[in-house]
Motif scaffolding. Sequence first.
Motif, mmCIF file in Angstrom:
data_model
loop_
_atom_site.group_PDB
_atom_site.id
_atom_site.type_symbol
_atom_site.label_atom_id
_atom_site.label_comp_id
_atom_site.label_asym_id
_atom_site.label_seq_id
_atom_site.Cartn_x
_atom_site.Cartn_y
_atom_site.Cartn_z
ATOM 1 N N LYS A 34 14.650 -1.278 -3.046
ATOM 2 C CA LYS A 34 14.495 -2.138 -3.955
ATOM 3 C C LYS A 34 14.001 -1.999 -5.364
ATOM 4 C CE LYS A 34 13.704 -7.255 -4.499
ATOM 5 N NZ LYS A 34 13.526 -8.348 -4.017
ATOM 6 N N HIS A 35 12.747 -1.278 -5.409
ATOM 7 C CA HIS A 35 11.366 -1.005 -6.348
ATOM 8 C C HIS A 35 12.527 0.468 -7.244
ATOM 9 C CE1 HIS A 35 8.514 0.651 -8.844
ATOM 10 N NE2 HIS A 35 8.052 -0.662 -9.168
ATOM 11 N N SER A 36 12.731 0.842 -6.158
ATOM 12 C CA SER A 36 13.648 2.342 -6.370
ATOM 13 C C SER A 36 14.342 2.306 -8.239
ATOM 14 C CB SER A 36 13.852 3.271 -6.047
ATOM 15 O OG SER A 36 12.863 3.693 -5.131
ATOM 16 N N LEU A 37 15.655 1.151 -7.427
ATOM 17 C CA LEU A 37 16.336 0.669 -8.310
ATOM 18 C C LEU A 37 16.444 -0.101 -9.207
ATOM 19 C CD1 LEU A 37 19.368 -0.177 -5.316
ATOM 20 C CD2 LEU A 37 18.918 2.504 -6.386
ATOM 21 N N PHE A 38 15.522 -0.802 -8.961
ATOM 22 C CA PHE A 38 15.317 -1.782 -10.172
ATOM 23 C C PHE A 38 14.956 -0.449 -10.782
ATOM 24 C CE2 PHE A 38 10.794 -3.386 -11.852
ATOM 25 C CZ PHE A 38 11.621 -4.156 -12.367
ATOM 26 N N LEU A 39 13.976 -0.056 -11.025
ATOM 27 C CA LEU A 39 13.515 1.080 -11.865
ATOM 28 C C LEU A 39 14.575 2.227 -12.931
ATOM 29 C CD1 LEU A 39 10.812 2.922 -10.365
ATOM 30 C CD2 LEU A 39 9.991 1.445 -11.581
ATOM 31 N N VAL A 40 15.483 2.913 -11.910
ATOM 32 C CA VAL A 40 16.473 3.618 -12.283
ATOM 33 C C VAL A 40 17.431 2.387 -13.396
ATOM 34 C CG1 VAL A 40 16.102 5.755 -10.669
ATOM 35 C CG2 VAL A 40 17.907 3.666 -10.106
ATOM 36 N N LYS A 41 17.268 1.593 -12.595
ATOM 37 C CA LYS A 41 18.869 0.603 -13.423
ATOM 38 C C LYS A 41 17.937 0.332 -15.019
ATOM 39 C CE LYS A 41 20.544 -1.879 -9.246
ATOM 40 N NZ LYS A 41 20.964 -2.883 -8.325
ATOM 41 N N ALA A 42 16.246 0.416 -15.012
ATOM 42 C CA ALA A 42 15.835 0.182 -16.197
ATOM 43 C C ALA A 42 15.883 0.804 -17.015
ATOM 44 C CB ALA A 42 14.580 -0.384 -15.872
ATOM 45 N N GLY A 43 16.719 2.360 -16.493
ATOM 46 C CA GLY A 43 16.656 3.531 -17.502
ATOM 47 C C GLY A 43 15.380 4.584 -17.186
ATOM 48 N N ILE A 44 14.742 4.814 -16.355
ATOM 49 C CA ILE A 44 14.264 5.136 -15.471
ATOM 50 C C ILE A 44 14.520 6.947 -15.216
ATOM 51 C CG2 ILE A 44 12.009 5.898 -14.140
ATOM 52 C CD1 ILE A 44 10.895 3.978 -16.025
ATOM 53 N N ARG A 45 13.818 7.357 -16.238
ATOM 54 C CA ARG A 45 14.617 9.138 -15.639
ATOM 55 C C ARG A 45 14.596 9.504 -14.472
ATOM 56 N NH1 ARG A 45 18.056 10.958 -14.893
ATOM 57 N NH2 ARG A 45 19.018 13.158 -16.698
ATOM 58 N N GLY A 46 13.905 9.306 -13.905
ATOM 59 C CA GLY A 46 13.501 10.097 -12.310
ATOM 60 C C GLY A 46 12.290 9.381 -11.490
ATOM 61 N N LEU A 47 11.986 9.968 -10.534
ATOM 62 C CA LEU A 47 11.018 9.173 -9.804
ATOM 63 C C LEU A 47 10.120 9.962 -9.425
ATOM 64 C CD1 LEU A 47 13.039 6.914 -7.612
ATOM 65 C CD2 LEU A 47 11.564 6.545 -9.085
ATOM 66 N N VAL A 48 8.731 10.068 -8.976
ATOM 67 C CA VAL A 48 7.792 11.369 -8.537
ATOM 68 C C VAL A 48 7.015 10.432 -7.765
ATOM 69 C CG1 VAL A 48 5.742 12.007 -8.838
ATOM 70 C CG2 VAL A 48 6.946 11.566 -10.624
ATOM 71 N N ILE A 49 7.564 10.850 -6.399
ATOM 72 C CA ILE A 49 6.924 10.399 -4.853
ATOM 73 C C ILE A 49 5.897 11.334 -4.421
ATOM 74 C CG2 ILE A 49 7.719 10.013 -2.947
ATOM 75 C CD1 ILE A 49 10.740 9.562 -3.610
ATOM 76 N N LEU A 50 5.071 10.274 -4.154
ATOM 77 C CA LEU A 50 4.127 11.127 -3.289
ATOM 78 C C LEU A 50 2.723 11.147 -4.071
ATOM 79 C CD1 LEU A 50 5.614 12.499 -0.855
ATOM 80 C CD2 LEU A 50 4.702 10.680 0.690
ATOM 81 N N GLY A 51 2.941 10.838 -5.100
ATOM 82 C CA GLY A 51 1.638 11.232 -6.191
ATOM 83 C C GLY A 51 0.244 10.468 -5.780
ATOM 84 N N SER A 52 -0.840 10.782 -7.076
ATOM 85 C CA SER A 52 -1.394 9.780 -6.576
ATOM 86 C C SER A 52 -1.384 8.206 -6.244
ATOM 87 C CB SER A 52 -2.571 9.998 -7.711
ATOM 88 O OG SER A 52 -2.541 11.394 -8.115
ATOM 89 N N THR A 53 -0.226 7.748 -7.271
ATOM 90 C CA THR A 53 -0.125 6.179 -6.965
ATOM 91 C C THR A 53 0.803 5.889 -5.112
ATOM 92 O OG1 THR A 53 0.226 6.069 -9.344
ATOM 93 C CG2 THR A 53 1.250 3.960 -8.186
ATOM 94 N N GLY A 54 1.276 7.029 -5.169
ATOM 95 C CA GLY A 54 2.388 7.180 -3.850
ATOM 96 C C GLY A 54 1.157 6.886 -2.642
ATOM 97 N N GLU A 55 0.042 7.738 -2.710
ATOM 98 C CA GLU A 55 -1.121 7.413 -1.288
ATOM 99 C C GLU A 55 -0.294 8.627 -0.890
ATOM 100 O OE1 GLU A 55 -2.803 3.904 0.593
ATOM 101 O OE2 GLU A 55 -1.037 2.368 -1.057
ATOM 102 N N ALA A 56 -0.167 9.790 -1.852
ATOM 103 C CA ALA A 56 0.686 10.774 -0.759
ATOM 104 C C ALA A 56 -0.633 11.419 0.458
ATOM 105 C CB ALA A 56 0.576 11.833 -1.434
ATOM 106 N N ILE A 57 -1.957 11.368 -0.409
ATOM 107 C CA ILE A 57 -3.073 11.395 0.978
ATOM 108 C C ILE A 57 -3.173 11.008 2.355
ATOM 109 C CG2 ILE A 57 -4.265 12.534 -0.870
ATOM 110 C CD1 ILE A 57 -6.442 10.478 -0.367
ATOM 111 N N HIS A 58 -2.519 9.624 1.918
ATOM 112 C CA HIS A 58 -2.434 8.508 3.236
ATOM 113 C C HIS A 58 -1.043 8.631 4.010
ATOM 114 C CE1 HIS A 58 -5.388 5.406 0.590
ATOM 115 N NE2 HIS A 58 -5.994 6.788 0.927
#
Length: 328
Positions: free
Chosen positions: A40-64
């Motif tokens: 739901k969040h991913s689609l919210f972003l791309v529909k708003a013009g976001i060019r791509g997604l960074v998954i598992l960065g620091s914000t994505g809590e990759a280390i967890h």
Amino acid sequence: MVSSPPPSGIYVPVPTFFASQSASNYDPVNNPLDLETQTKHSLFLVKAGIRGLVILGSTGEAIHLTNEERNELISSQRKELDKAGYKDRPIIAGTATQNVQETLIQLEDAKKAGAEYGMVLTPGYFASAASQQGIEKWFTAVADKSPIPIMIYHYPGVTNNIVVAPSTFERLAQHANIVGCKLSHGDIPDHTLIASNPRIDPSHFKVFSGLGQNLLPVLTIGGQGAIDGLAGIFPRVVVKLFNMFQEGADNKKLRELQYKICEGERLIGRWGTVGIKEAIARCWGMGDKEGARLPLQGGFQGGDQEWSNWSSVFEGLKQLELEIEKSG
């Protein structure tokens, strides 16, 4: 063969959503992924013009996350983006390991799961002893064998303040499989020494700021976008500033919008991924504002009282987001 970089624009380091406290599968110690909210969040972003997604960065809590969870997260979002007609929005998969071989394993898995790029965090465990030569050799070893093009993720705040010098970026930018960087620090001179360097080809190596509060100044010195946390809450607002700059908008209007973004970014700077999740939940009803994994679990301290310190700014940004959406 020389790899192509991701398109210029605004990307979001997406948070990883976990089951809400009201869910039947909620686990306070090892809370499972909430892929429905993630989509739901991913689609919210791309529909708003976001060019791509960074998954598992620091914000994505990759280390967890476990490697199995990493792969499930990437593959689910690639599938859902494709199904919704957004095959052109790349997924950049983060890595945060300390050794070359484990980094390569994660990049191999990320490719199989559907990621087009890797964003590789500088290994900072031995920051005080690491040399620029050692850093360069480490990234070169990863890039030589990575099955997908990589970007250098320079975030001193989570890597023991390790420094990657602009001269090191200059040398690494010549590698055929290193296609850009995310600079998550406020050092504009270093941004300039990389983004404006005449010996770095911007069509091959793109410089993205990791801080939306730096977006306008970074664009003016040759940067090509941002990978920004506030854009995960108000994507149209941040995209609008990028688009206005590309269209040659009046400087006063650019500064006014940058100011509003800076006001919102203060919460990100104070609370990081915890604040981003809190704001997404409060502003848009997506996810659980206390839905991070330990030791971050519990939301930001102070609850409603702390939110009251930010609510007027975020209400204003939400109104602006809705106005931009309405205007098309």
